[in-house]
Write a protein that holds these residues in place. Structure first.
Motif, PDB file in Angstrom:
ATOM      1  N   PHE A 129      22.232   3.715  54.323  1.00 24.07           N
ATOM      2  CA  PHE A 129      20.969   3.015  54.524  1.00 24.07           C
ATOM      3  C   PHE A 129      19.937   3.452  53.492  1.00 24.07           C
ATOM      4  CE2 PHE A 129      23.002   3.109  58.723  1.00 24.07           C
ATOM      5  CZ  PHE A 129      23.018   1.750  58.990  1.00 24.07           C
ATOM      6  N   PRO A 130      18.920   2.638  53.270  1.00 26.78           N
ATOM      7  CA  PRO A 130      17.888   2.988  52.289  1.00 26.78           C
ATOM      8  C   PRO A 130      17.137   4.252  52.685  1.00 26.78           C
ATOM      9  CG  PRO A 130      17.721   0.671  52.957  1.00 26.78           C
ATOM     10  CD  PRO A 130      18.684   1.314  53.883  1.00 26.78           C
ATOM     11  N   ALA A 131      16.573   4.923  51.693  1.00 24.73           N
ATOM     12  CA  ALA A 131      15.745   6.094  51.948  1.00 24.73           C
ATOM     13  C   ALA A 131      14.433   5.652  52.599  1.00 24.73           C
ATOM     14  CB  ALA A 131      15.464   6.818  50.636  1.00 24.73           C
ATOM     15  N   PRO A 132      13.785   6.559  53.359  1.00 19.22           N
ATOM     16  CA  PRO A 132      12.533   6.193  54.020  1.00 19.22           C
ATOM     17  C   PRO A 132      11.475   5.638  53.066  1.00 19.22           C
ATOM     18  CG  PRO A 132      13.340   8.276  54.881  1.00 19.22           C
ATOM     19  CD  PRO A 132      14.238   7.913  53.738  1.00 19.22           C
ATOM     20  N   GLN A 133      11.316   6.260  51.902  1.00 15.98           N
ATOM     21  CA  GLN A 133      10.319   5.772  50.948  1.00 15.98           C
ATOM     22  C   GLN A 133      10.638   4.353  50.492  1.00 15.98           C
ATOM     23  OE1 GLN A 133       9.545   8.342  47.619  1.00 15.98           O
ATOM     24  NE2 GLN A 133       9.162  10.144  48.901  1.00 15.98           N
ATOM     25  N   ASP A 134      11.923   4.052  50.276  1.00 15.37           N
ATOM     26  CA  ASP A 134      12.308   2.712  49.829  1.00 15.37           C
ATOM     27  C   ASP A 134      12.035   1.682  50.908  1.00 15.37           C
ATOM     28  OD1 ASP A 134      13.164   3.687  47.373  1.00 15.37           O
ATOM     29  OD2 ASP A 134      15.211   4.032  48.075  1.00 15.37           O
ATOM     30  N   MET A 135      12.291   2.029  52.167  1.00 19.29           N
ATOM     31  CA  MET A 135      11.991   1.092  53.254  1.00 19.29           C
ATOM     32  C   MET A 135      10.483   0.891  53.396  1.00 19.29           C
ATOM     33  SD  MET A 135      14.843   1.909  56.184  1.00 19.29           S
ATOM     34  CE  MET A 135      14.655   3.698  56.205  1.00 19.29           C
ATOM     35  N   ALA A 136       9.720   1.955  53.213  1.00 17.95           N
ATOM     36  CA  ALA A 136       8.269   1.827  53.272  1.00 17.95           C
ATOM     37  C   ALA A 136       7.766   0.908  52.160  1.00 17.95           C
ATOM     38  CB  ALA A 136       7.615   3.202  53.169  1.00 17.95           C
ATOM     39  N   ARG A 137       8.320   1.047  50.953  1.00 16.23           N
ATOM     40  CA  ARG A 137       7.928   0.178  49.841  1.00 16.23           C
ATOM     41  C   ARG A 137       8.227  -1.281  50.165  1.00 16.23           C
ATOM     42  NH1 ARG A 137      10.345   1.956  44.278  1.00 16.23           N
ATOM     43  NH2 ARG A 137       8.809   0.406  43.630  1.00 16.23           N
ATOM     44  N   GLN A 138       9.419  -1.535  50.735  1.00 13.49           N
ATOM     45  CA  GLN A 138       9.800  -2.902  51.054  1.00 13.49           C
ATOM     46  C   GLN A 138       8.876  -3.487  52.114  1.00 13.49           C
ATOM     47  OE1 GLN A 138      12.094  -4.742  49.461  1.00 13.49           O
ATOM     48  NE2 GLN A 138      11.361  -6.457  50.701  1.00 13.49           N
TER      49      GLN A 138
ATOM     50  N   GLY B 137       5.674  12.075  50.104  1.00  8.34           N
ATOM     51  CA  GLY B 137       6.453  13.182  50.638  1.00  8.34           C
ATOM     52  C   GLY B 137       6.370  13.285  52.149  1.00  8.34           C
ATOM     53  N   LEU B 138       5.254  12.872  52.714  1.00  8.79           N
ATOM     54  CA  LEU B 138       5.099  12.941  54.164  1.00  8.79           C
ATOM     55  C   LEU B 138       5.965  11.906  54.879  1.00  8.79           C
ATOM     56  CD1 LEU B 138       1.269  13.593  54.676  1.00  8.79           C
ATOM     57  CD2 LEU B 138       3.166  15.228  54.669  1.00  8.79           C
ATOM     58  N   ILE B 139       6.355  10.844  54.167  1.00  8.47           N
ATOM     59  CA  ILE B 139       7.248   9.848  54.780  1.00  8.47           C
ATOM     60  C   ILE B 139       8.605  10.484  55.066  1.00  8.47           C
ATOM     61  CG2 ILE B 139       8.273   7.558  54.549  1.00  8.47           C
ATOM     62  CD1 ILE B 139       6.090   6.906  52.478  1.00  8.47           C
ATOM     63  N   GLU B 140       9.122  11.229  54.101  1.00 11.51           N
ATOM     64  CA  GLU B 140      10.396  11.923  54.294  1.00 11.51           C
ATOM     65  C   GLU B 140      10.279  12.968  55.409  1.00 11.51           C
ATOM     66  OE1 GLU B 140      12.965  10.889  52.482  1.00 11.51           O
ATOM     67  OE2 GLU B 140      11.715   9.529  51.294  1.00 11.51           O
ATOM     68  N   GLN B 141       9.165  13.683  55.424  1.00  8.26           N
ATOM     69  CA  GLN B 141       8.972  14.695  56.461  1.00  8.26           C
ATOM     70  C   GLN B 141       8.895  14.049  57.845  1.00  8.26           C
ATOM     71  OE1 GLN B 141       5.120  16.875  57.174  1.00  8.26           O
ATOM     72  NE2 GLN B 141       6.294  18.602  56.345  1.00  8.26           N
ATOM     73  N   ALA B 142       8.212  12.927  57.942  1.00 11.63           N
ATOM     74  CA  ALA B 142       8.111  12.235  59.230  1.00 11.63           C
ATOM     75  C   ALA B 142       9.481  11.784  59.720  1.00 11.63           C
ATOM     76  CB  ALA B 142       7.167  11.039  59.115  1.00 11.63           C
ATOM     77  N   ALA B 143      10.317  11.314  58.812  1.00 12.74           N
ATOM     78  CA  ALA B 143      11.664  10.903  59.213  1.00 12.74           C
ATOM     79  C   ALA B 143      12.427  12.080  59.821  1.00 12.74           C
ATOM     80  CB  ALA B 143      12.419  10.337  58.010  1.00 12.74           C
TER      81      ALA B 143
ATOM     82  N   LYS C  13       3.006   1.254  57.913  1.00 13.98           N
ATOM     83  CA  LYS C  13       4.361   0.888  57.508  1.00 13.98           C
ATOM     84  C   LYS C  13       5.189   2.097  57.076  1.00 13.98           C
ATOM     85  CE  LYS C  13       3.307  -3.927  56.678  1.00 13.98           C
ATOM     86  NZ  LYS C  13       3.261  -5.077  55.764  1.00 13.98           N
ATOM     87  N   SER C  14       4.527   3.143  56.602  1.00 15.20           N
ATOM     88  CA  SER C  14       5.267   4.368  56.303  1.00 15.20           C
ATOM     89  C   SER C  14       5.826   4.985  57.580  1.00 15.20           C
ATOM     90  CB  SER C  14       4.356   5.368  55.587  1.00 15.20           C
ATOM     91  OG  SER C  14       4.045   4.906  54.293  1.00 15.20           O
ATOM     92  N   GLY C  15       5.025   4.955  58.648  1.00 18.22           N
ATOM     93  CA  GLY C  15       5.503   5.451  59.931  1.00 18.22           C
ATOM     94  C   GLY C  15       6.672   4.646  60.453  1.00 18.22           C
ATOM     95  N   VAL C  16       6.600   3.329  60.327  1.00 14.57           N
ATOM     96  CA  VAL C  16       7.702   2.464  60.759  1.00 14.57           C
ATOM     97  C   VAL C  16       8.962   2.778  59.950  1.00 14.57           C
ATOM     98  CG1 VAL C  16       8.530   0.079  60.820  1.00 14.57           C
ATOM     99  CG2 VAL C  16       6.212   0.625  61.612  1.00 14.57           C
ATOM    100  N   ALA C  17       8.814   2.926  58.644  1.00 16.24           N
ATOM    101  CA  ALA C  17       9.976   3.230  57.791  1.00 16.24           C
ATOM    102  C   ALA C  17      10.610   4.554  58.189  1.00 16.24           C
ATOM    103  CB  ALA C  17       9.550   3.261  56.326  1.00 16.24           C
ATOM    104  N   ALA C  18       9.797   5.569  58.469  1.00 21.36           N
ATOM    105  CA  ALA C  18      10.335   6.859  58.889  1.00 21.36           C
ATOM    106  C   ALA C  18      11.069   6.744  60.219  1.00 21.36           C
ATOM    107  CB  ALA C  18       9.200   7.884  58.987  1.00 21.36           C
ATOM    108  N   MET C  19      10.568   5.899  61.104  1.00 27.09           N
ATOM    109  CA  MET C  19      11.245   5.676  62.386  1.00 27.09           C
ATOM    110  C   MET C  19      12.583   4.966  62.188  1.00 27.09           C
ATOM    111  SD  MET C  19       8.097   4.770  64.952  1.00 27.09           S
ATOM    112  CE  MET C  19       7.039   6.124  65.517  1.00 27.09           C
ATOM    113  N   LEU C  20      12.607   3.994  61.303  1.00 27.39           N
ATOM    114  CA  LEU C  20      13.876   3.322  60.997  1.00 27.39           C
ATOM    115  C   LEU C  20      14.900   4.327  60.476  1.00 27.39           C
ATOM    116  CD1 LEU C  20      12.593   0.107  59.167  1.00 27.39           C
ATOM    117  CD2 LEU C  20      13.526   0.227  61.490  1.00 27.39           C
ATOM    118  N   ALA C  21      14.457   5.188  59.575  1.00 28.14           N
ATOM    119  CA  ALA C  21      15.373   6.169  58.993  1.00 28.14           C
ATOM    120  C   ALA C  21      15.916   7.113  60.066  1.00 28.14           C
ATOM    121  CB  ALA C  21      14.656   6.966  57.902  1.00 28.14           C
ATOM    122  N   ALA C  22      15.030   7.592  60.937  1.00 30.97           N
ATOM    123  CA  ALA C  22      15.461   8.502  61.995  1.00 30.97           C
ATOM    124  C   ALA C  22      16.423   7.815  62.955  1.00 30.97           C
ATOM    125  CB  ALA C  22      14.237   9.022  62.756  1.00 30.97           C
ATOM    126  N   ALA C  23      16.111   6.572  63.311  1.00 27.36           N
ATOM    127  CA  ALA C  23      16.951   5.835  64.263  1.00 27.36           C
ATOM    128  C   ALA C  23      18.333   5.574  63.692  1.00 27.36           C
ATOM    129  CB  ALA C  23      16.271   4.516  64.630  1.00 27.36           C
TER     130      ALA C  23
END
Length: 374
Positions: free
Chosen positions: A5-14, A354-360, A109-119
């Motif tokens: 799956f995409p990295a959290p930062q990439d999902m946040a960008r999208q 960097g905080l997007i990755e940490q949140a994930a 959207k960064s928070g949403v992306a981090a949640m997607l990555a964790a899930a």
């Protein structure tokens, strides 16, 4: 699961690439992006519409055992761009000097992306004992309307604890103030502007009430959230300069702390403005969870270990979807997300990438702990 799956930062960008300004653009494109990834990861995804083109997304990964699920919650909509000119494309999703740029990058959207990555990370491992649910809402920015629609539809299962990914720079918050919007109407008598003595100005009545309410003092106080606040945000009255106005309307916002009753607040405000006819426009209750509550204590300890910062008892002055979801689900909520709180609703909005990755990481370990994944 071998799917990468995409990295959290990439999902946040999208997600930033996809405009989702409330009714203007709708949240459908963002919801479809999230749904595609979650379905690929093995989640059962449902869309519950707030309005046409404005879906709430509910995604469930069933556990091997029955019982309360763990919830990750965020919103897909953003506020408008504002009147000032941006110094970059607000939908670029560019990462520059360690910052993700664009509308919604911090809120949220960064928070949403981090949640997607964790899930998706949790779904890729052994089947969890307890289930995991993602609740991604539409219409949060204008009265939490998406969360209200979910509550009315009675579609959410039993949830034992939840995380709301609003922008906190990954500092955990235990709750927030509530919101009470009310209007105050003032009635007068119309007359010709050349003979004002024959009329009764509603604007004058409203002006006197504004002065009275500006000095209004609340008795309540919360040891962390502080005291309530009152903002008079809109005043409308009159038809023309040569007509004594017979109607004036004041629209106000009170931020409440736990323990306050909205009807009692309106009654007290009415006594301070006796010529007003006061009505409740919107009420969103405050949220607070004691740091000693068993799950919250565990969550705060985990966050401290992952961030290297000792968690402090802190809360927010703004309102989140937890205002609707916590009373509905009777579950404690931790508010924590990678966005910068001071960047919410700002022109040239950005988020520390960097905080997007940490949140994930934070979301994954909180979910894994509840769901029984080792």
């Amino acid at each position: 699961m071998s799917q990468k799956f995409p990295a959290p930062q990439d999902m946040a960008r999208q997600l930033v690439h996809l405009p989702s300004i409330g009714p203007e653009h709708g949240e459908a494109a963002c919801a479809a992006f999230c749904a595609g990834l979650l379905e690929m990861a093995g989640f059962d995804v449902k869309m519950i519409d707030l309005a046409p083109g404005r879906p709430n997304l509910v995604a469930v990964l069933e556990g091997s055992q029955s019982g309360a699920m763990f919830c990750l919650s965020g919103h897909l909509d953003t506020v408008a761009l504002g009147q000032a000119k941006w110094s970059f494309d607000p939908y670029s999703g560019e990462i520059r000097d360690g910052r993700l740029l664009g509308r919604g990058s911090s809120d949220m959207k960064s928070g949403v992306a981090a949640m997607l990555a964790a899930a998706m990370r949790l779904a890729a491992g052994p089947r969890p004992k307890a289930g995991l649910i993602l609740v991604l809402t539409a219409g949060e920015e204008h009265g939490l309307n998406g969360a209200k629609a979910l509550a009315a539809a009675s579609v959410l299962p039993e949830i034992g604890a939840m995380v709301v990914g609003e922008p906190t720079a990954n500092r955990p918050l235990l709750g927030h103030k509530g919101g009470l919007w009310f209007h105050a109407e003032f009635h007068g008598k119309a007359a010709h502007g050349s003979m004002p003595q024959l009329g009764d100005s509603a604007i004058i009545k409203a002006a006197k009430a504004v002065i009275s309410l500006d000095g209004f003092e609340f008795d309540e106080d919360h040891p962390v959230l502080g005291g309530p606040t009152l903002n008079m945000g809109v005043i409308k009255g009159g038809q023309a300069p040569n007509i004594v106005p017979d109607l004036c309307r004041l629209e106000c916002d009170v931020r409440l702390v736990p323990g306050m009753d909205p009807d009692d607040v309106l009654e007290r405000l009415g006594r301070a403005a006796p010529q007003a006819v006061i009505g409740n426009t919107n009420y969103l209750p405050p949220v607070w969870c004691d740091a000693a509550e068993p799950w919250m204590a565990t969550a705060l300890e985990m966050v401290s270990g992952l961030t290297g910062r000792q968690a402090q008892s802190a809360g927010a002055p703004y309102v989140t979807d937890a205002s609707v979801l916590c009373p509905l689900l009777a579950a404690p909520a931790l508010i924590i997300g990678p966005g910068q709180p001071e960047q919410a609703h700002q022109v040239d909005e950005w988020c520390d990438a960097g905080l997007i990755e940490q949140a994930a990481e934070i979301y994954y370990y909180l979910a894994a702990d509840w769901c029984g994944v080792k």
